[in-house]
Scaffold this active site. Structure first.
Site, PDB file in Angstrom:
ATOM      1  N   ARG A  43      -2.711  -6.191  -7.935  1.00  0.00           N
ATOM      2  CA  ARG A  43      -1.608  -7.125  -7.694  1.00  0.00           C
ATOM      3  C   ARG A  43      -1.516  -8.193  -8.768  1.00  0.00           C
ATOM      4  O   ARG A  43      -0.455  -8.552  -9.215  1.00  0.00           O
ATOM      5  CB  ARG A  43      -1.792  -7.815  -6.340  1.00  0.00           C
ATOM      6  CG  ARG A  43      -1.415  -6.952  -5.162  1.00  0.00           C
ATOM      7  CD  ARG A  43      -1.884  -7.577  -3.899  1.00  0.00           C
ATOM      8  NE  ARG A  43      -3.326  -7.810  -3.989  1.00  0.00           N
ATOM      9  CZ  ARG A  43      -4.085  -8.182  -2.978  1.00  0.00           C
ATOM     10  NH1 ARG A  43      -3.549  -8.417  -1.809  1.00  0.00           N
ATOM     11  NH2 ARG A  43      -5.378  -8.343  -3.129  1.00  0.00           N
TER      12      ARG A  43
ATOM     13  N   HIS B 276       0.848  -1.213   0.000  1.00  0.00           N
ATOM     14  CA  HIS B 276       0.000   0.000   0.000  1.00  0.00           C
ATOM     15  C   HIS B 276       0.879   1.257   0.000  1.00  0.00           C
ATOM     16  O   HIS B 276       0.605   2.220  -0.721  1.00  0.00           O
ATOM     17  CB  HIS B 276      -0.877   0.053   1.265  1.00  0.00           C
ATOM     18  CG  HIS B 276      -1.912  -1.024   1.363  1.00  0.00           C
ATOM     19  ND1 HIS B 276      -2.022  -1.856   2.454  1.00  0.00           N
ATOM     20  CD2 HIS B 276      -2.905  -1.392   0.514  1.00  0.00           C
ATOM     21  CE1 HIS B 276      -3.037  -2.690   2.286  1.00  0.00           C
ATOM     22  NE2 HIS B 276      -3.582  -2.436   1.105  1.00  0.00           N
TER      23      HIS B 276
ATOM     24  N   LYS C 159     -18.248  -4.259   9.995  1.00  0.00           N
ATOM     25  CA  LYS C 159     -17.133  -5.201  10.094  1.00  0.00           C
ATOM     26  C   LYS C 159     -16.312  -4.921  11.339  1.00  0.00           C
ATOM     27  O   LYS C 159     -16.301  -3.808  11.851  1.00  0.00           O
ATOM     28  CB  LYS C 159     -16.245  -5.081   8.849  1.00  0.00           C
ATOM     29  CG  LYS C 159     -16.840  -5.768   7.651  1.00  0.00           C
ATOM     30  CD  LYS C 159     -15.791  -6.013   6.597  1.00  0.00           C
ATOM     31  CE  LYS C 159     -16.378  -6.778   5.420  1.00  0.00           C
ATOM     32  NZ  LYS C 159     -15.504  -6.715   4.259  1.00  0.00           N
TER      33      LYS C 159
ATOM     34  N   SER D   6      -3.111  -7.585   3.414  1.00  0.00           N
ATOM     35  CA  SER D   6      -3.261  -7.350   4.853  1.00  0.00           C
ATOM     36  C   SER D   6      -3.621  -8.655   5.558  1.00  0.00           C
ATOM     37  O   SER D   6      -3.135  -8.932   6.660  1.00  0.00           O
ATOM     38  CB  SER D   6      -4.354  -6.308   5.112  1.00  0.00           C
ATOM     39  OG  SER D   6      -4.002  -5.085   4.533  1.00  0.00           O
TER      40      SER D   6
END
Ligand code: PNS
Length: 161
Positions: free
Chosen positions: A90, A17, A41, A129
């Site tokens: 990615r 990031h 969340k 992550s």
């Protein structure tokens, strides 16, 4: 002035990031990193912690700001009057999710919002992550994945579980 918004969950921000932020800051006059505060969340780090991690990690890049947002990204973009969104790609596997989000955001903004992709540096192409959190859980070496202070935070929160 060319401004862009880089939105994400950033739970926590990884070196991948931070690399995207650095490169976006070379292309745009101002980059606002926007951390999603999703009340539905339960992230590992609170929104304030995620914002502070990003502020610390980007403190040497003068044209980067870090904020949080709730709700729809397009509403946040409207409030900021910025209609360029940056995302990192990615691998091919990211494409479908990103494509869907980009079309949705374009539709919600009557075609005004553009999403610009930076392909991730090859050395970060495997990073996420969630994988970083797994490594932390089993006390693996995080030094290539996140800044040292983030590794300490991860190990403190997860390392003993
Ligand atoms: O880092 P992430 O989890 O891939 O980031 C996803 C994010 C935060 C960019 C995306 O979930 C988002 O923009 N959420 C806000 C809600 C929204 O605007 N949804 C419509 C687009 S699908």
């Amino acid at each position: 002035m060319k401004a862009a918004i880089y939105p994400g969950t950033f739970d926590p921000a990884t070196n991948g990031h931070i690399d995207i932020i650095r490169r976006a800051a070379n292309v745009f006059d101002e980059v606002t990193v926007a951390v999603l505060d999703n009340k539905a969340k339960t992230p590992l780090f609170s929104v304030d912690e995620r914002v502070n991690i990003l502020k610390e990690a980007t403190k040497n890049i003068p044209n980067v700001k870090v904020e949080s947002f709730e709700g729809l990204l397009i509403d946040y973009c409207k409030r900021k009057d910025v209609y360029v969104v940056v995302r990192g790609l990615r691998a091919v596997t990211d494409f479908e999710y990103e494509f869907q989000m980009s079309i949705m955001n374009s539709k919600l903004s009557d075609g005004k919002l553009e999403t610009i992709y930076f392909n991730t540096d090859l050395k970060y192409s495997y990073l996420s992550s969630s994988s970083v959190k797994q490594v932390a859980q089993f006390k693996g070496d995080l030094s290539d994945f996140v800044p040292d202070f983030v590794a300490d935070m991860l190990l403190e929160r997860l390392g003993d579980k």
